[in-house]
Design a protein around this motif. Structure first.
Motif, mmCIF file in Angstrom:
data_model
loop_
_atom_site.group_PDB
_atom_site.id
_atom_site.type_symbol
_atom_site.label_atom_id
_atom_site.label_comp_id
_atom_site.label_asym_id
_atom_site.label_seq_id
_atom_site.Cartn_x
_atom_site.Cartn_y
_atom_site.Cartn_z
ATOM 1 N N LYS A 125 21.777 25.812 40.429
ATOM 2 C CA LYS A 125 20.918 24.752 39.664
ATOM 3 C C LYS A 125 21.334 24.618 38.363
ATOM 4 C CE LYS A 125 16.210 23.902 38.743
ATOM 5 N NZ LYS A 125 14.717 24.343 38.906
ATOM 6 N N GLN A 126 21.573 25.706 37.604
ATOM 7 C CA GLN A 126 21.990 25.635 36.278
ATOM 8 C C GLN A 126 23.301 24.737 36.111
ATOM 9 O OE1 GLN A 126 21.923 29.425 34.572
ATOM 10 N NE2 GLN A 126 19.551 29.831 34.761
ATOM 11 N N LYS A 127 24.180 25.395 36.832
ATOM 12 C CA LYS A 127 25.395 24.496 36.776
ATOM 13 C C LYS A 127 25.213 22.991 37.074
ATOM 14 C CE LYS A 127 28.723 28.378 38.301
ATOM 15 N NZ LYS A 127 29.266 29.133 39.177
ATOM 16 N N ALA A 128 24.354 22.669 38.246
ATOM 17 C CA ALA A 128 24.457 21.249 38.633
ATOM 18 C C ALA A 128 23.727 20.650 37.517
ATOM 19 C CB ALA A 128 23.612 21.212 39.902
ATOM 20 N N GLU A 129 22.695 21.306 36.969
ATOM 21 C CA GLU A 129 22.033 20.724 35.724
ATOM 22 C C GLU A 129 22.966 20.135 34.435
ATOM 23 O OE1 GLU A 129 18.828 23.098 34.916
ATOM 24 O OE2 GLU A 129 17.475 22.492 36.367
#
Length: 375
Positions: A125-129
């Motif tokens: 999720k952090q990478k996608a954000e």
């Protein structure tokens, strides 16, 4: 009459009672038994007592032995039952012990696995954000950039000195030379030369919306590959939402639709109408948008019949009326409206038919006058 052995036993017991107690002989017996006892003489009773006693003792011994055997069997049965109960209790205890040890371990492992999955999901999720923010920054940076490459539909001559100076400040000399060559070929309507130059620039300056727009125009002018032309205008619009990109996108889609006779025809015409409507929203009262929109509606009407055809001819006539209002000196709008009126006249009779044909004739005459003045 009672059997002999029981009778003799009874007599012995009575004799014994008579000797040692004052209890009446008839007390524990029935009337028939009492009668038998009375018939026995005292001498017979005394003679039978040892034998009776021996037989009674033997019978009692056998009874006791049988009862002992029964008790032993019962004890064995109880022992087997006790051992079975002990076994099940032991097994249950072991099972509970295993469950007490294994279940927490299993739950602990499952908990660890869930924690790992949650951490992986959180990391993803952090990478996608981060990727999304980066993409938004890129889009924002591109949207803030003003294209230094002019739109080819605004070509009136060579690139100005001011434009060339700006280009030289931010782009390599080789790229500036390519832009000049593509621009010059486009200005001279040398589409065969302009097309590969704009294609090369699309690889170098793919972030510039006018490069894609100019490349799309070369295909439109050569009537080549309407689907690819539509994709070029789409890219131009996505980089910079403009009405000119939309109405040219719509025109390419309507021309593409005209090449089909199946359900794709309807699909592409509907998409074209949507693009024209969006272009009108971005830039209201634009004559070129209304002309292209009206032409697409007229083309679609020709593929229909009856009331459906008439409906789309009326819509097309309305768009050309708006185009004439926005640009009264546009000969193209007059000619297209005359064509639509002549098509609508086929649905009329009498005076209405004559009026439509006369109106169409006047529009054609006016268009010819405009073209003669500009030639």
């Amino acid at each position: 009459m009672l059997p002999l052995r029981p009778a003799l036993l009874a007599a012995a017991l009575v004799a014994a009672n008579l000797v040692h107690a004052d209890v009446p002989a008839s007390a524990p017996f029935t009337a028939a038994q009492q009668h038998v006892i009375q018939q026995l003489s005292a001498s017979e009773v005394r003679a039978a007592v040892p034998k009776i006693a021996s037989e009674a003792a033997s019978s009692v011994a056998k009874t006791i032995e049988g009862e002992k055997q029964a008790i032993e069997v019962a004890k064995d049965t109880l022992e087997v039952g006790r051992k079975s109960v002990d076994w099940w209790l032991t097994a249950l205890g072991l099972l509970m012990a295993v469950a007490g040890i294994g279940l927490p371990i299993w739950l602990s492992r499952k908990h660890d696995q869930v924690e790992i999955k949650l951490k992986e999901a959180d990391t993803a999720k952090q990478k996608a954000e981060i990727a999304l923010r980066h993409a938004e920054q890129l889009v924002e940076s591109f949207s803030k950039q003003t294209s230094l490459i002019p739109s080819a539909d605004d070509i009136t001559g060579k690139l100005s000195t001011e434009v060339l100076e700006k280009l030289h400040k931010v782009k390599p000399p080789q790229v500036v030379t390519l832009i000049e060559q593509a621009w010059d070929a486009h200005r001279r309507k040398d589409w065969k030369t302009a097309k590969p130059l704009w294609e090369l620039l699309s690889l170098i300056e793919g972030h510039d919306h006018n490069v894609w727009f100019n490349l799309g125009l070369t295909l439109v002018h050569t009537n080549q590959d309407w689907e690819t032309a539509a994709s070029y205008f789409q890219r131009s619009y996505l980089l910079e939402p403009t009405a000119k990109a939309l109405h040219n996108w719509g025109k390419a889609l309507s021309d593409l639709a005209s090449s089909f006779s199946d359900e794709k025809k309807d699909l592409y015409f509907v998409q074209a109408f949507e693009k024209f409507a969006e272009a009108d929203r971005l830039r209201p009262d634009h004559a070129l948008t209304y002309n292209n929109w009206g032409a697409a509606l007229a083309k679609y009407a020709e593929t229909l019949s009856g009331s459906a055809k008439r409906e789309y001819l009326v819509k097309a006539c309305d768009k050309f009326t708006k185009a004439i209002k926005c640009e009264p000196e546009s000969a193209t709008a007059y000619k297209w409206k005359a064509f639509v009126l002549e098509a609508l006249a086929k649905f009329l009779e009498g005076a209405e038919l004559e009026d439509k044909l006369n109106e169409a004739a006047e529009l054609r005459l006016k268009a010819e006058e405009m073209e003669s003045q500009t030639s």
